[in-house]
Design a protein around this motif. Structure first.
Motif, PDB file in Angstrom:
ATOM      1  N   GLN A 240      43.723  44.826  15.340  1.00 44.74           N
ATOM      2  CA  GLN A 240      45.154  44.827  15.064  1.00 44.74           C
ATOM      3  C   GLN A 240      45.884  43.787  15.911  1.00 44.74           C
ATOM      4  OE1 GLN A 240      46.495  48.811  15.697  1.00 44.74           O
ATOM      5  NE2 GLN A 240      45.460  49.631  13.850  1.00 44.74           N
ATOM      6  N   PHE A 241      45.476  43.616  17.180  1.00 43.25           N
ATOM      7  CA  PHE A 241      46.119  42.620  18.031  1.00 43.25           C
ATOM      8  C   PHE A 241      45.842  41.212  17.518  1.00 43.25           C
ATOM      9  CE2 PHE A 241      46.160  39.740  21.675  1.00 43.25           C
ATOM     10  CZ  PHE A 241      47.442  39.951  22.142  1.00 43.25           C
ATOM     11  N   GLN A 242      44.633  40.986  17.071  1.00 35.29           N
ATOM     12  CA  GLN A 242      44.308  39.667  16.548  1.00 35.29           C
ATOM     13  C   GLN A 242      45.049  39.384  15.234  1.00 35.29           C
ATOM     14  OE1 GLN A 242      40.052  39.651  16.271  1.00 35.29           O
ATOM     15  NE2 GLN A 242      39.762  39.174  18.483  1.00 35.29           N
ATOM     16  N   ALA A 243      45.237  40.407  14.423  1.00 39.37           N
ATOM     17  CA  ALA A 243      45.926  40.210  13.126  1.00 39.37           C
ATOM     18  C   ALA A 243      47.427  40.052  13.294  1.00 39.37           C
ATOM     19  CB  ALA A 243      45.628  41.407  12.217  1.00 39.37           C
ATOM     20  N   SER A 244      47.974  40.500  14.401  1.00 46.94           N
ATOM     21  CA  SER A 244      49.421  40.383  14.609  1.00 46.94           C
ATOM     22  C   SER A 244      49.861  38.957  14.867  1.00 46.94           C
ATOM     23  CB  SER A 244      49.835  41.282  15.779  1.00 46.94           C
ATOM     24  OG  SER A 244      49.245  40.831  16.982  1.00 46.94           O
ATOM     25  N   GLY A 245      48.956  38.094  15.249  1.00 43.10           N
ATOM     26  CA  GLY A 245      49.285  36.700  15.483  1.00 43.10           C
ATOM     27  C   GLY A 245      49.865  36.425  16.843  1.00 43.10           C
ATOM     28  N   GLU A 246      49.862  37.380  17.755  1.00 44.87           N
ATOM     29  CA  GLU A 246      50.384  37.158  19.112  1.00 44.87           C
ATOM     30  C   GLU A 246      49.291  36.514  19.954  1.00 44.87           C
ATOM     31  OE1 GLU A 246      51.799  40.787  20.693  1.00 44.87           O
ATOM     32  OE2 GLU A 246      53.258  41.117  19.089  1.00 44.87           O
ATOM     33  N   THR A 247      49.051  35.280  19.669  1.00 49.03           N
ATOM     34  CA  THR A 247      47.959  34.606  20.371  1.00 49.03           C
ATOM     35  C   THR A 247      48.384  34.105  21.749  1.00 49.03           C
ATOM     36  OG1 THR A 247      48.586  32.555  19.273  1.00 49.03           O
ATOM     37  CG2 THR A 247      46.868  33.912  18.208  1.00 49.03           C
ATOM     38  N   GLY A 248      49.627  34.166  22.047  1.00 49.93           N
ATOM     39  CA  GLY A 248      50.091  33.654  23.320  1.00 49.93           C
ATOM     40  C   GLY A 248      49.715  34.557  24.485  1.00 49.93           C
ATOM     41  N   SER A 249      49.540  35.811  24.221  1.00 55.20           N
ATOM     42  CA  SER A 249      49.213  36.755  25.295  1.00 55.20           C
ATOM     43  C   SER A 249      47.705  36.841  25.444  1.00 55.20           C
ATOM     44  CB  SER A 249      49.811  38.131  24.981  1.00 55.20           C
ATOM     45  OG  SER A 249      49.486  39.036  25.979  1.00 55.20           O
ATOM     46  N   GLN A 250      47.125  35.944  26.207  1.00 61.23           N
ATOM     47  CA  GLN A 250      45.672  35.885  26.410  1.00 61.23           C
ATOM     48  C   GLN A 250      45.162  37.053  27.272  1.00 61.23           C
ATOM     49  OE1 GLN A 250      43.658  33.792  24.940  1.00 61.23           O
ATOM     50  NE2 GLN A 250      45.387  32.763  23.908  1.00 61.23           N
ATOM     51  N   PHE A 251      46.006  37.481  28.212  1.00 59.86           N
ATOM     52  CA  PHE A 251      45.570  38.609  29.079  1.00 59.86           C
ATOM     53  C   PHE A 251      45.392  39.883  28.285  1.00 59.86           C
ATOM     54  CE2 PHE A 251      47.738  35.707  31.990  1.00 59.86           C
ATOM     55  CZ  PHE A 251      46.761  35.540  32.950  1.00 59.86           C
ATOM     56  N   LYS A 252      46.288  40.134  27.332  1.00 58.04           N
ATOM     57  CA  LYS A 252      46.181  41.332  26.500  1.00 58.04           C
ATOM     58  C   LYS A 252      44.925  41.293  25.653  1.00 58.04           C
ATOM     59  CE  LYS A 252      47.753  45.153  24.644  1.00 58.04           C
ATOM     60  NZ  LYS A 252      47.821  46.397  25.400  1.00 58.04           N
ATOM     61  N   LEU A 253      44.602  40.119  25.111  1.00 60.62           N
ATOM     62  CA  LEU A 253      43.411  39.979  24.282  1.00 60.62           C
ATOM     63  C   LEU A 253      42.139  40.200  25.093  1.00 60.62           C
ATOM     64  CD1 LEU A 253      42.125  39.204  21.570  1.00 60.62           C
ATOM     65  CD2 LEU A 253      42.239  36.789  22.312  1.00 60.62           C
ATOM     66  N   ALA A 254      42.099  39.654  26.331  1.00 59.64           N
ATOM     67  CA  ALA A 254      40.912  39.852  27.188  1.00 59.64           C
ATOM     68  C   ALA A 254      40.739  41.314  27.572  1.00 59.64           C
ATOM     69  CB  ALA A 254      41.037  38.985  28.440  1.00 59.64           C
ATOM     70  N   GLU A 255      41.863  41.991  27.805  1.00 55.90           N
ATOM     71  CA  GLU A 255      41.771  43.406  28.171  1.00 55.90           C
ATOM     72  C   GLU A 255      41.201  44.228  27.028  1.00 55.90           C
ATOM     73  OE1 GLU A 255      44.690  47.065  29.597  1.00 55.90           O
ATOM     74  OE2 GLU A 255      45.515  45.069  29.201  1.00 55.90           O
ATOM     75  N   LEU A 256      41.661  43.994  25.787  1.00 56.37           N
ATOM     76  CA  LEU A 256      41.166  44.751  24.644  1.00 56.37           C
ATOM     77  C   LEU A 256      39.686  44.476  24.399  1.00 56.37           C
ATOM     78  CD1 LEU A 256      44.196  44.362  22.174  1.00 56.37           C
ATOM     79  CD2 LEU A 256      43.524  46.379  23.505  1.00 56.37           C
ATOM     80  N   LYS A 257      39.267  43.233  24.558  1.00 55.38           N
ATOM     81  CA  LYS A 257      37.843  42.919  24.393  1.00 55.38           C
ATOM     82  C   LYS A 257      36.992  43.626  25.455  1.00 55.38           C
ATOM     83  CE  LYS A 257      38.313  38.386  22.187  1.00 55.38           C
ATOM     84  NZ  LYS A 257      38.029  36.939  22.294  1.00 55.38           N
ATOM     85  N   SER A 258      37.484  43.687  26.716  1.00 54.84           N
ATOM     86  CA  SER A 258      36.718  44.340  27.797  1.00 54.84           C
ATOM     87  C   SER A 258      36.578  45.835  27.543  1.00 54.84           C
ATOM     88  CB  SER A 258      37.426  44.097  29.133  1.00 54.84           C
ATOM     89  OG  SER A 258      36.774  44.804  30.168  1.00 54.84           O
ATOM     90  N   VAL A 259      37.668  46.472  27.092  1.00 60.57           N
ATOM     91  CA  VAL A 259      37.617  47.911  26.809  1.00 60.57           C
ATOM     92  C   VAL A 259      36.637  48.186  25.681  1.00 60.57           C
ATOM     93  CG1 VAL A 259      38.941  49.872  25.936  1.00 60.57           C
ATOM     94  CG2 VAL A 259      39.915  48.379  27.683  1.00 60.57           C
ATOM     95  N   SER A 260      36.664  47.363  24.628  1.00 64.08           N
ATOM     96  CA  SER A 260      35.754  47.572  23.495  1.00 64.08           C
ATOM     97  C   SER A 260      34.304  47.388  23.922  1.00 64.08           C
ATOM     98  CB  SER A 260      36.110  46.581  22.372  1.00 64.08           C
ATOM     99  OG  SER A 260      35.188  46.717  21.307  1.00 64.08           O
ATOM    100  N   ALA A 261      34.022  46.356  24.764  1.00 63.15           N
ATOM    101  CA  ALA A 261      32.639  46.129  25.214  1.00 63.15           C
ATOM    102  C   ALA A 261      32.156  47.274  26.109  1.00 63.15           C
ATOM    103  CB  ALA A 261      32.556  44.792  25.955  1.00 63.15           C
TER     104      ALA A 261
END
Length: 612
Positions: A240-261
């Motif tokens: 959902q974060f990737q589909a929202s298009g908020e690519t500017g927030s790199q920290f949020k994306l890294a956090e979601l990937k870490s939780v999923s892994a």
């Protein structure tokens, strides 16, 4: 005659008690002590061995068989000390499981031990009886479960308790090997019980591991489902974060990937553990394996007949020696010359062996004083008597004692017998000898050699004419002076008054040796009155009959009145070595010819006539 005799050296200890303490151990005395007490030691040893033999023959044999299991420890720690402690705790825990009620109950039911007479108990334990008595009249609180046990349950519990008492479970050294030993009166049953306990323990261990794995699987299954949902939720949030298009927030994306892994790794770990738990459920494996199974024993383990008999023999001998020592020191009877010297402070001048009894005369008399000179004579008695005569001869030279009194510790000490035979031997050697009967309590000499109304010691004490007449009639080597007639006043009392017609010292000019037969102090005080007027006194005690206390009292009483105690004679001692008895004429020595003995009998008879 006496001038040609060599002097006899006697040792008089100055401090007997100290000498006894400083005296080294004499092996000969120890050997004599053991020999003299051998009957007592043998009886006690026989009792111990007999009791052990009865126990060995009546006790049912016990057989023991052992099975060994090796426990595979799953503990793994970095430090060796911690690993050892962990292994000890685990092994101890497994040993307790082997003795647990569940394992033994399975063994009892598998082997049917409740019907076995060896394990079956028809008696109710004392604890249950006491519990039943205490519960009478008491009101039990409701617990929601029945407290009474059925007879079948009680019998099974008794059988389990009996089986537990017949099991020995131990760890072999510091290893993880556990040895299970079972005992029974039947050799084949021991192997069955030991193997059954090991097998039921393995089965119990498998069931416990299977149950643990099932519980672990149920818990892991629930955790896997929960983590799977968490993984799905983490993946949806990332998409959902990737589909929202908020690519500017790199920290949020890294956090979601870490939780999923993280959830995926956790899910894989729990899923693997759940799979292993499922494998343990489908194929459980025990932590213990057989090292060796129990086999039927070929020999009994208990009782060990040879070892028990040997132990009983050693214990019996030891206890017998201890009893003999206690009996020796607790017994206050005189049994040795060493004890006389140590406790009575007087040397033992002679030990006389016990002789056989004399045959009675036609008149019905059988005086002991005639025993060695009549029927049943013994060579060893005559030998000891001659040794005593030689010792007294040495005393006469060294102490200038020719006027000697003999006093016994009690009536049957044998004083008269010794006095007569010493006088007989002295006169046979050529010495003019006088034997005086001063025993008012037991005048045996006067009864045998005297005559009613004859002039005796009492007449000589009262009349100078009687004394002069007696001196004029001295013509034999052996003269016997009876006690004479007396009623209220004894010879001791008469001499103690010091108003007498003659003194004993006057007789020393007429005789080489004068022996006086004195009464024991326990019956009369005459010995205390007469002994101070003599050159010396000899106390006579009887082996195994006279007490040490009476001997000490006699010696001290004589010394208190100023009498010189020359020594003590131990009479009637058991012969150390049996001698073959010979006829009287064969047992005489060369110095004691039939002619000499005949003249001696004539002298005694002549003295009896003259004194009568």
């Amino acid at each position: 005659m006496y001038n040609r005799m060599p002097p006899v050296a006697l040792a008089y200890p100055a401090a007997p008690a100290a000498a006894v303490r400083e005296k080294p151990l004499d092996l000969r005395q120890l050997f004599r002590f053991l020999v003299s007490n051998s009957p007592l030691i043998a009886i006690i040893t026989a009792l111990f061995v007999g009791a052990t033999l009865i126990y060995v023959t009546t006790t049912p044999p016990t057989f023991v068989s052992s099975a060994q299991l090796m426990f595979e420890s799953q503990t793994a720690t970095s430090a060796d000390a911690q690993r050892v402690l962990a292994e000890e705790a685990v092994v101890e825990g497994q040993m307790e499981i082997m003795k647990s009620g569940d394992v033994l109950q399975a063994v009892v039911r598998t082997l049917g031990l409740t019907a076995d007479p060896e394990f079956k108990s028809d008696h109710q334990p004392l604890t249950d009886i006491a519990r039943s008595i205490l519960s009478i009249g008491s009101v039990s609180e409701p617990t929601g479960r029945p407290t009474a046990r059925s007879p079948e349950e009680q019998l099974e519990n008794y059988t389990i308790a009996t089986l537990r008492s017949r099991l020995w479970i131990r760890r072999v050294g510091q290893s993880t090997v556990i040895e299970i030993s079972a005992s029974s009166s039947h050799p084949g049953k021991t192997a069955l019980i030991a193997n059954a306990v090991a097998e039921q323990y393995i089965s119990q261990n498998v069931r416990m591991k299977s149950q643990s794995a099932r519980l672990s699987s149920e818990w892991l299954s629930q955790r896997v489902a929960d983590i799977r949902e968490a993984v799905f939720a983490a993946d949806r949030a990332l998409l959902q974060f990737q589909a929202s298009g908020e690519t500017g927030s790199q920290f949020k994306l890294a956090e979601l990937k870490s939780v999923s892994a993280t959830y995926r790794r956790l899910y894989e770990t729990y899923l693997q553990s759940w799979s292993e738990a499922q494998q343990r459920i489908s194929y459980p494996v025990s932590d213990a394996i057989f090292v060796s199974r129990a086999t039927t024993p070929v020999a009994k383990s208990q009782p060990k007949s040879t070892l028990l008999l040997a132990f009983a023999l050693v214990l019996g001998l030891s206890f017998g020696v201890v009893v003999a020592i206690v009996r020796h020191f607790g017994n206050r009877l005189v049994t040795s010359a060493d004890r006389i010297a140590a406790e009575a402070d007087a040397p033992c001048v002679g030990e006389i062996s016990q002789a056989g009894r004399a045959k009675p005369k036609r008149s019905g008399r059988a005086p002991d004083l005639l025993r060695p000179d009549g029927y049943g004579a013994r060579e060893w008695f005559d030998r000891d008597l001659r040794d005593l005569k030689a010792t007294i001869g040495g005393l006469r030279r060294n102490r200038k004692a020719n006027l000697i009194g003999l006093v016994g510790t009690e009536t049957r000490a044998g004083v008269t017998t010794l006095a007569f035979n010493l006088a007989r031997l002295a006169s046979a050697s050529g010495s003019t000898t006088l034997l005086i009967d001063a025993s008012a309590t037991n005048p045996t000499l006067s009864e045998v050699f005297g005559k009613m109304g004859a002039t005796g010691l009492m007449e000589m004490l009262n009349s100078p004419r009687a004394y002069a007449d007696f001196i004029a009639r001295i013509e034999r080597p052996l003269m016997i002076l009876p006690i004479g007639a007396f009623r209220d006043v004894t010879p001791g009392e008469r001499i103690g008054s010091e108003r007498i017609a003659f003194n004993f010292a006057d007789l020393k000019e007429r005789f080489d040796l004068i022996l006086v037969d004195l009464p024991p102090l326990s019956e009369s005080a005459d010995a205390k009155a007469i002994a101070p007027h003599l050159d010396g006194s000899i106390v006579v005690c009887r082996y195994g009959k006279s007490s040490v206390d009476s001997l000490i009292e006699t010696v001290n009483a004589l010394r208190e009145v100023g009498a010189d105690v020359l020594g003590v004679i131990l009479n009637a001692r058991p012969q150390r070595k049996k001698m073959k008895e010979k006829p009287y004429h064969e047992s005489r020595t060369t110095a004691q010819s039939p002619r000499t003995e005949g003249s001696l009998e004539t002298n005694v008879a002549g003295s009896r006539v003259r004194n009568g």
